[in-house]
Scaffold this motif. Structure first.
Motif, PDB file in Angstrom:
ATOM      1  N   ARG A  34      36.879 108.896  84.111  1.00  0.00           N
ATOM      2  CA  ARG A  34      36.709 110.429  84.515  1.00  0.00           C
ATOM      3  C   ARG A  34      35.349 110.689  83.868  1.00  0.00           C
ATOM      4  O   ARG A  34      34.977 110.106  82.784  1.00  0.00           O
ATOM      5  CB  ARG A  34      37.852 111.188  84.213  1.00  0.00           C
ATOM      6  CG  ARG A  34      37.944 111.689  82.607  1.00  0.00           C
ATOM      7  CD  ARG A  34      37.215 112.800  82.239  1.00  0.00           C
ATOM      8  NE  ARG A  34      37.130 112.939  80.901  1.00  0.00           N
ATOM      9  CZ  ARG A  34      36.343 112.373  80.096  1.00  0.00           C
ATOM     10  NH1 ARG A  34      35.227 111.638  80.707  1.00  0.00           N
ATOM     11  NH2 ARG A  34      36.260 112.682  78.607  1.00  0.00           N
ATOM     12  N   GLY A  39      33.113 122.504  80.782  1.00  0.00           N
ATOM     13  CA  GLY A  39      34.428 122.867  80.310  1.00  0.00           C
ATOM     14  C   GLY A  39      34.837 121.888  79.212  1.00  0.00           C
ATOM     15  O   GLY A  39      35.710 121.240  79.300  1.00  0.00           O
ATOM     16  N   GLU A  40      33.815 121.931  78.115  1.00  0.00           N
ATOM     17  CA  GLU A  40      33.896 120.825  77.180  1.00  0.00           C
ATOM     18  C   GLU A  40      34.558 121.361  75.629  1.00  0.00           C
ATOM     19  O   GLU A  40      33.993 122.362  75.357  1.00  0.00           O
ATOM     20  CB  GLU A  40      32.771 120.261  76.907  1.00  0.00           C
ATOM     21  CG  GLU A  40      32.690 118.617  76.694  1.00  0.00           C
ATOM     22  CD  GLU A  40      33.067 117.796  77.984  1.00  0.00           C
ATOM     23  OE1 GLU A  40      34.323 117.524  77.956  1.00  0.00           O
ATOM     24  OE2 GLU A  40      32.263 117.525  78.796  1.00  0.00           O
ATOM     25  N   HIS A  41      35.465 120.628  75.250  1.00  0.00           N
ATOM     26  CA  HIS A  41      36.159 121.132  74.184  1.00  0.00           C
ATOM     27  C   HIS A  41      36.712 122.505  74.452  1.00  0.00           C
ATOM     28  O   HIS A  41      36.847 123.095  73.464  1.00  0.00           O
ATOM     29  CB  HIS A  41      35.113 121.041  72.791  1.00  0.00           C
ATOM     30  CG  HIS A  41      34.602 119.694  72.423  1.00  0.00           C
ATOM     31  ND1 HIS A  41      35.503 118.879  71.729  1.00  0.00           N
ATOM     32  CD2 HIS A  41      33.685 119.071  72.804  1.00  0.00           C
ATOM     33  CE1 HIS A  41      34.702 117.566  71.561  1.00  0.00           C
ATOM     34  NE2 HIS A  41      33.759 117.832  72.111  1.00  0.00           N
ATOM     35  N   TYR A  44      41.911 121.468  74.237  1.00  0.00           N
ATOM     36  CA  TYR A  44      42.837 121.784  72.992  1.00  0.00           C
ATOM     37  C   TYR A  44      42.847 123.254  72.697  1.00  0.00           C
ATOM     38  O   TYR A  44      43.579 123.632  71.608  1.00  0.00           O
ATOM     39  CB  TYR A  44      42.396 120.755  72.205  1.00  0.00           C
ATOM     40  CG  TYR A  44      41.200 120.544  71.556  1.00  0.00           C
ATOM     41  CD1 TYR A  44      40.747 121.515  70.578  1.00  0.00           C
ATOM     42  CD2 TYR A  44      40.046 119.804  72.156  1.00  0.00           C
ATOM     43  CE1 TYR A  44      39.337 121.487  70.295  1.00  0.00           C
ATOM     44  CE2 TYR A  44      39.024 119.628  71.672  1.00  0.00           C
ATOM     45  CZ  TYR A  44      38.481 120.393  70.733  1.00  0.00           C
ATOM     46  OH  TYR A  44      37.045 120.389  70.293  1.00  0.00           O
ATOM     47  N   CYS A 176      43.598 114.712  70.728  1.00  0.00           N
ATOM     48  CA  CYS A 176      42.750 115.230  72.025  1.00  0.00           C
ATOM     49  C   CYS A 176      43.732 116.109  72.843  1.00  0.00           C
ATOM     50  O   CYS A 176      45.099 116.294  72.353  1.00  0.00           O
ATOM     51  CB  CYS A 176      42.668 113.784  72.827  1.00  0.00           C
ATOM     52  SG  CYS A 176      44.351 113.056  73.280  1.00  0.00           S
ATOM     53  N   GLY A 177      43.139 116.735  73.632  1.00  0.00           N
ATOM     54  CA  GLY A 177      43.811 117.675  74.450  1.00  0.00           C
ATOM     55  C   GLY A 177      44.352 116.912  75.880  1.00  0.00           C
ATOM     56  O   GLY A 177      44.472 115.641  75.639  1.00  0.00           O
ATOM     57  N   ILE A 178      44.621 117.622  76.816  1.00  0.00           N
ATOM     58  CA  ILE A 178      45.275 116.940  78.060  1.00  0.00           C
ATOM     59  C   ILE A 178      44.161 116.653  79.044  1.00  0.00           C
ATOM     60  O   ILE A 178      44.755 116.086  80.085  1.00  0.00           O
ATOM     61  CB  ILE A 178      46.330 117.814  78.557  1.00  0.00           C
ATOM     62  CG1 ILE A 178      47.293 117.250  79.396  1.00  0.00           C
ATOM     63  CG2 ILE A 178      45.704 119.097  79.032  1.00  0.00           C
ATOM     64  CD1 ILE A 178      48.133 116.158  78.925  1.00  0.00           C
ATOM     65  N   TYR A 229      35.712 114.686  65.790  1.00  0.00           N
ATOM     66  CA  TYR A 229      36.448 115.298  66.962  1.00  0.00           C
ATOM     67  C   TYR A 229      37.540 116.016  66.336  1.00  0.00           C
ATOM     68  O   TYR A 229      37.570 117.384  66.596  1.00  0.00           O
ATOM     69  CB  TYR A 229      36.961 114.457  68.004  1.00  0.00           C
ATOM     70  CG  TYR A 229      37.833 114.822  68.989  1.00  0.00           C
ATOM     71  CD1 TYR A 229      37.297 115.218  70.222  1.00  0.00           C
ATOM     72  CD2 TYR A 229      39.304 115.394  68.953  1.00  0.00           C
ATOM     73  CE1 TYR A 229      38.048 115.684  71.200  1.00  0.00           C
ATOM     74  CE2 TYR A 229      39.829 115.743  70.063  1.00  0.00           C
ATOM     75  CZ  TYR A 229      39.347 116.049  71.073  1.00  0.00           C
ATOM     76  OH  TYR A 229      40.023 116.510  72.301  1.00  0.00           O
ATOM     77  N   GLY A 343      32.270 114.614  78.182  1.00  0.00           N
ATOM     78  CA  GLY A 343      33.252 114.342  77.544  1.00  0.00           C
ATOM     79  C   GLY A 343      33.103 114.969  75.853  1.00  0.00           C
ATOM     80  O   GLY A 343      32.594 115.659  75.613  1.00  0.00           O
ATOM     81  N   ALA A 344      33.511 113.979  74.924  1.00  0.00           N
ATOM     82  CA  ALA A 344      33.532 114.390  73.544  1.00  0.00           C
ATOM     83  C   ALA A 344      32.523 114.493  73.036  1.00  0.00           C
ATOM     84  O   ALA A 344      31.985 115.479  72.304  1.00  0.00           O
ATOM     85  CB  ALA A 344      34.493 113.547  72.718  1.00  0.00           C
TER      86      ALA A 344
END
Ligand code: GLA
Length: 394
Positions: A34, A39-41, A44, A176-178, A229, A343-344
């Motif tokens: 993906r 909409g990063e971080h 969570y 990590c989040g979902i 992270y 991503g992260a």
């Protein structure tokens, strides 16, 4: 360790299965990677994200075995690992490297009331790992789909994304989040998923035919990314704790706005304040991006991406010089609306929103300018939004 990505992972996995098991697989599962458009971080922090699945991913050819083992061959690495099914119950199973995602998924399925059975599996990928494209979520869900297929279990994508998130948290140690697991499990072809990470409600956001998402891999991997992270997450929690002293109904940064953050300013350390400032503004960007696309305004969507990148660089501090360079080089190209890390962060990939007509020259020119400056030849992927984890027709 030799690592080759397959040109055709489905065929590679199928052929490897037939070659070693002597029979055709019972089924083939495929889980995509993906990218997150914006909409990063925020995931969570119970917030909003806008990921899309890409065409590249991981294939798992599978069949049940009567030896009561989980035996998995990774074609791209040339390695076979196995664990008795009995060891996937009770105490957490010990596994290392890539196999901890597979064994971790099997253990977590068992622990969640989805009993796995003896399964033989061959894996092949055309998704680079460690590039911020969720190869770990793809591995968890490809393996999970295969395990469910071999055991004849029902597949509920939302439930499976929760199980995969737990496997990632407990076996890879990332808090990590979902987002990644939901995108990889539930994405729909043709668009991105506007996801509310609190309720798990989703809305499809179509990508117009005349814009493309171009992914450029910086080739940089940060060694301390997991601890960095987890530190970011802890800073967000400190900010929430400070706000809760006067607003106890607040559960996450999703419930906090700039005014509330200012009110709590005296009780928040500078680092947590910067992190929270990013999250609060970033939380509005997925809906703004989606609205811009809906109104046929990719230029506005591009501005939202650039704001996000600047905020991730300056406030959240998860960018790096190579990602900043990729964003700057992207913006020099004709037909590029916006770009950002995805991503992260801490290395991995940048994405750019590009006018479809200019994609070829964009890819060529960004890659050569980046290589000239860094001596890294970046991998460029132009991918259409694709469907989430699925069983393929045999
Ligand atoms: C990683 C995590 C996600 C999310 C992103 C940052 O990909 O797995 O849960 O937090 O980073 O948006």
């Amino acid at each position: 360790m030799a690592f080759h990505l397959s040109d055709d992972p489905v065929e590679s996995a199928r052929a490897a299965f037939a070659g070693s098991a002597g029979v055709a697989p019972a089924g083939i599962a495929f889980a995509p990677g993906r990218v997150n458009l914006v909409g990063e971080h925020t995931d969570y922090n119970d917030g909003f994200v806008l990921p899309m699945a890409i065409e590249e991913g991981i294939a798992a050819a599978f069949g049940p075995n009567d030896e009561a083992v989980l035996r998995v061959h990774a074609c791209d690495i040339g390695e076979t690992r196995e664990v008795p099914i009995a060891a996937l119950q009770g105490d957490r199973v010990h596994a290392s490297g890539w196999f901890r995602y597979v064994a971790g998924m099997a253990w977590t399925m068992n622990a969640s009331g989805m009993p796995v059975v003896g399964t033989t599996m061959t894996l092949a990928a055309n998704l680079p790992s460690g590039a911020g494209l969720s190869s770990s979520a793809a591995l968890e869900l490809a393996a999970g789909r295969a395990l469910a297929g071999a055991a004849g279990l029902d597949w509920d994508p939302r439930r499976m994304s929760r199980i995969a998130q737990r496997a990632e948290q407990e076996f890879a140690g990332v808090a990590c989040g979902i987002m990644d697991q939901m995108a990889v499990a539930c994405a729909r072809a043709g668009g991105a998923l506007l996801l509310d990470c609190r309720s798990l409600a989703t809305a499809d956001v179509l990508l117009p035919a005349d814009v493309r998402v171009v992914i450029v891999n910086s080739g940089v991997r940060r060694s301390l990314a997991t601890s960095a992270y987890n530190e970011r997450r802890a800073a967000c929690e400190r900010a929430v704790a400070a706000v809760r002293t006067f607003a106890p109904e607040v559960r996450a940064l999703r419930d906090v706005d700039e005014r509330a953050l200012e009110q709590a300013r005296g009780a928040i350390d500078d680092e947590a304040y910067r992190r929270a400032s990013h999250v609060i503004a970033e939380n509005r960007r997925p809906a703004r991006f989606a609205a811009a696309l809906e109104h046929g305004d990719p230029a506005e969507a591009g501005r939202v991406m650039l704001e996000s990148h600047a905020s991730l660089r300056d406030l959240y501090e998860v960018s790096c010089p190579e990602l900043d360079l990729l964003v700057a080089l992207s913006m020099e190209q004709k037909g590029c609306y916006g770009a950002r890390l995805t991503g992260a962060g801490f290395g991995g990939c940048a994405i750019a929103l590009v006018d479809e007509k200019g994609v070829g020259s964009f890819a060529r020119d960004v890659a050569s300018a980046y290589a000239a400056r860094t001596h890294i030849d970046p991998q460029v992927i132009v991918s259409r939004p694709s469907a989430g984890t699925r069983l393929l027709d045999m």
